[in-house]
Design a protein around this motif. Structure first.
Motif, PDB file in Angstrom:
ATOM      1  N   VAL A 114      36.659  -1.224  59.302  1.00 59.86           N
ATOM      2  CA  VAL A 114      36.877  -2.194  58.234  1.00 59.86           C
ATOM      3  C   VAL A 114      38.374  -2.412  58.022  1.00 59.86           C
ATOM      4  CG1 VAL A 114      36.634  -2.595  55.736  1.00 59.86           C
ATOM      5  CG2 VAL A 114      34.667  -1.819  57.086  1.00 59.86           C
ATOM      6  N   ARG A 115      39.138  -1.343  58.028  1.00 65.46           N
ATOM      7  CA  ARG A 115      40.592  -1.476  57.828  1.00 65.46           C
ATOM      8  C   ARG A 115      41.228  -2.279  58.969  1.00 65.46           C
ATOM      9  NH1 ARG A 115      42.981   2.060  53.895  1.00 65.46           N
ATOM     10  NH2 ARG A 115      44.920   1.843  55.050  1.00 65.46           N
ATOM     11  N   ILE A 116      40.855  -1.999  60.200  1.00 61.54           N
ATOM     12  CA  ILE A 116      41.421  -2.719  61.357  1.00 61.54           C
ATOM     13  C   ILE A 116      41.025  -4.190  61.296  1.00 61.54           C
ATOM     14  CG2 ILE A 116      41.293  -2.961  63.881  1.00 61.54           C
ATOM     15  CD1 ILE A 116      43.069  -0.606  62.905  1.00 61.54           C
ATOM     16  N   SER A 121      46.217  -0.732  58.715  1.00 61.40           N
ATOM     17  CA  SER A 121      46.229   0.442  59.588  1.00 61.40           C
ATOM     18  C   SER A 121      44.994   1.285  59.294  1.00 61.40           C
ATOM     19  CB  SER A 121      47.484   1.286  59.333  1.00 61.40           C
ATOM     20  OG  SER A 121      48.641   0.566  59.681  1.00 61.40           O
ATOM     21  N   GLN A 122      44.482   1.932  60.333  1.00 59.50           N
ATOM     22  CA  GLN A 122      43.337   2.820  60.133  1.00 59.50           C
ATOM     23  C   GLN A 122      43.794   4.117  59.486  1.00 59.50           C
ATOM     24  OE1 GLN A 122      41.472   4.138  63.813  1.00 59.50           O
ATOM     25  NE2 GLN A 122      43.332   3.695  64.936  1.00 59.50           N
ATOM     26  N   TYR A 123      42.833   4.883  58.995  1.00 54.07           N
ATOM     27  CA  TYR A 123      43.130   6.096  58.247  1.00 54.07           C
ATOM     28  C   TYR A 123      42.781   7.362  59.018  1.00 54.07           C
ATOM     29  CZ  TYR A 123      43.687   8.774  53.898  1.00 54.07           C
ATOM     30  OH  TYR A 123      44.107   9.644  52.934  1.00 54.07           O
ATOM     31  N   TYR A 124      41.762   7.286  59.867  1.00 57.14           N
ATOM     32  CA  TYR A 124      41.274   8.473  60.586  1.00 57.14           C
ATOM     33  C   TYR A 124      41.555   8.449  62.086  1.00 57.14           C
ATOM     34  CZ  TYR A 124      38.784   9.466  56.264  1.00 57.14           C
ATOM     35  OH  TYR A 124      38.468   9.734  54.957  1.00 57.14           O
ATOM     36  N   GLY A 125      42.044   7.345  62.599  1.00 53.71           N
ATOM     37  CA  GLY A 125      42.362   7.271  64.025  1.00 53.71           C
ATOM     38  C   GLY A 125      41.142   7.234  64.914  1.00 53.71           C
ATOM     39  N   THR A 126      40.103   6.509  64.512  1.00 52.01           N
ATOM     40  CA  THR A 126      38.889   6.431  65.318  1.00 52.01           C
ATOM     41  C   THR A 126      38.819   5.173  66.176  1.00 52.01           C
ATOM     42  OG1 THR A 126      37.631   5.288  63.596  1.00 52.01           O
ATOM     43  CG2 THR A 126      37.573   7.709  63.575  1.00 52.01           C
ATOM     44  N   TRP A 135      44.892   2.019  79.483  1.00 52.42           N
ATOM     45  CA  TRP A 135      44.592   3.342  78.951  1.00 52.42           C
ATOM     46  C   TRP A 135      44.379   3.272  77.456  1.00 52.42           C
ATOM     47  CZ3 TRP A 135      43.131   6.633  82.383  1.00 52.42           C
ATOM     48  CH2 TRP A 135      43.613   6.508  83.693  1.00 52.42           C
ATOM     49  N   PRO A 136      43.494   4.132  76.916  1.00 52.66           N
ATOM     50  CA  PRO A 136      43.205   4.093  75.475  1.00 52.66           C
ATOM     51  C   PRO A 136      44.425   4.474  74.646  1.00 52.66           C
ATOM     52  CG  PRO A 136      42.053   5.931  76.526  1.00 52.66           C
ATOM     53  CD  PRO A 136      42.719   5.151  77.610  1.00 52.66           C
ATOM     54  N   THR A 137      44.597   3.730  73.571  1.00 51.04           N
ATOM     55  CA  THR A 137      45.662   4.012  72.615  1.00 51.04           C
ATOM     56  C   THR A 137      45.139   3.662  71.219  1.00 51.04           C
ATOM     57  OG1 THR A 137      47.990   3.598  72.081  1.00 51.04           O
ATOM     58  CG2 THR A 137      46.744   1.727  72.889  1.00 51.04           C
ATOM     59  N   PRO A 138      45.397   4.523  70.244  1.00 58.09           N
ATOM     60  CA  PRO A 138      44.844   4.234  68.920  1.00 58.09           C
ATOM     61  C   PRO A 138      45.543   3.029  68.276  1.00 58.09           C
ATOM     62  CG  PRO A 138      46.201   6.213  68.838  1.00 58.09           C
ATOM     63  CD  PRO A 138      46.117   5.793  70.281  1.00 58.09           C
ATOM     64  N   PHE A 139      44.765   2.251  67.536  1.00 60.43           N
ATOM     65  CA  PHE A 139      45.368   1.226  66.691  1.00 60.43           C
ATOM     66  C   PHE A 139      46.269   1.950  65.685  1.00 60.43           C
ATOM     67  CE2 PHE A 139      41.730  -1.388  68.090  1.00 60.43           C
ATOM     68  CZ  PHE A 139      42.369  -2.601  68.311  1.00 60.43           C
ATOM     69  N   PRO A 140      47.206   1.246  65.055  1.00 60.11           N
ATOM     70  CA  PRO A 140      48.117   1.905  64.097  1.00 60.11           C
ATOM     71  C   PRO A 140      47.368   2.732  63.045  1.00 60.11           C
ATOM     72  CG  PRO A 140      48.797  -0.357  64.491  1.00 60.11           C
ATOM     73  CD  PRO A 140      47.473  -0.187  65.175  1.00 60.11           C
ATOM     74  N   VAL A 147      47.025  12.710  59.866  1.00 59.80           N
ATOM     75  CA  VAL A 147      45.745  12.186  60.356  1.00 59.80           C
ATOM     76  C   VAL A 147      44.807  13.298  60.807  1.00 59.80           C
ATOM     77  CG1 VAL A 147      46.480  11.757  62.760  1.00 59.80           C
ATOM     78  CG2 VAL A 147      44.630  10.400  61.748  1.00 59.80           C
ATOM     79  N   ASN A 148      45.319  14.343  61.432  1.00 55.67           N
ATOM     80  CA  ASN A 148      44.423  15.407  61.915  1.00 55.67           C
ATOM     81  C   ASN A 148      43.796  16.193  60.767  1.00 55.67           C
ATOM     82  OD1 ASN A 148      44.492  14.837  64.646  1.00 55.67           O
ATOM     83  ND2 ASN A 148      46.363  16.009  64.959  1.00 55.67           N
ATOM     84  N   GLU A 149      44.492  16.305  59.645  1.00 49.29           N
ATOM     85  CA  GLU A 149      43.905  16.953  58.467  1.00 49.29           C
ATOM     86  C   GLU A 149      42.733  16.120  57.950  1.00 49.29           C
ATOM     87  OE1 GLU A 149      47.012  17.624  55.545  1.00 49.29           O
ATOM     88  OE2 GLU A 149      48.357  18.301  57.143  1.00 49.29           O
TER      89      GLU A 149
END
Length: 181
Positions: A114-116, A121-126, A135-140, A147-149
């Motif tokens: 929803v954020r993207i 920017s996304q919140y959880y990096g999914t 190659w895969p790269t996370p959106f901002p 983020v890892n917490e």
């Protein structure tokens, strides 16, 4: 548990995944536009999920079991032509996570999508894109340092571990293409 409702949701998920694979296998996906058959199915499923939510609330594990709850999540995750509905479901999933009626990763993936789609920017990096080499790269990611917490609180592995998994999947996919060529 409402087994009939669970079966209906799982059936919706199975139909979604069957069509997705069928369109990939036929070469109609990936595409630069939303495939009309996929869009029609997503919209039909979203309409039915809205009815279910109206009658029962969010269909969590207590109502439809783990597989049914996952299916409900997939339906809303694919409801990309109705961002308002997706955003409403984020709130429902937050409540369901708080009462332990859905697994946390479902909230993470939906909230990030929803954020993207909203230009944030996304919140959880999914949510991932492909870089210039494929190659895969996370959106901002908002507040990247923590983020890892956030991911760990919802039961996700670290962003680095996820990126490595996705990179390995892409390596295998490319190796399979080379073997069949």
């Amino acid at each position: 548990m409402d087994q009939d409702l669970a079966n209906e949701l799982v059936g919706m998920m199975a139909e979604d995944q069957h069509m997705l694979h069928q369109l990939f296998d036929s070469g109609e996906l990936p595409s630069d536009s939303y495939h009309p058959r996929m869009k029609a199915l997503h919209e039909k499923n979203a309409l039915r999920l809205k009815e279910i939510i109206g009658s029962h609330g969010w269909p969590g594990i207590s109502l439809v079991g783990e597989e049914g709850a996952k299916a409900a999540w997939l339906v809303v995750q694919h409801s990309v032509s109705d961002l308002e509905f997706m955003a409403q479901c984020v709130g429902l999933l937050e409540e369901a996570v708080a009462r332990e009626d859905v697994v946390g990763w479902q909230l993470a993936f939906l909230q990030d999508r929803v954020r993207i789609l909203s230009g944030k920017s996304q919140y959880y990096g999914t949510q991932f894109d492909a870089d210039e080499n494929g190659w895969p790269t996370p959106f901002p990611i908002e507040d990247f340092a923590t983020v890892n917490e956030r991911r760990a609180r919802l039961g996700l592995n670290s962003l680095e571990e996820r990126l490595e998994q996705m990179t390995e999947q892409e390596r295998k996919r490319l190796a399979n293409i080379q073997q069949t060529s």
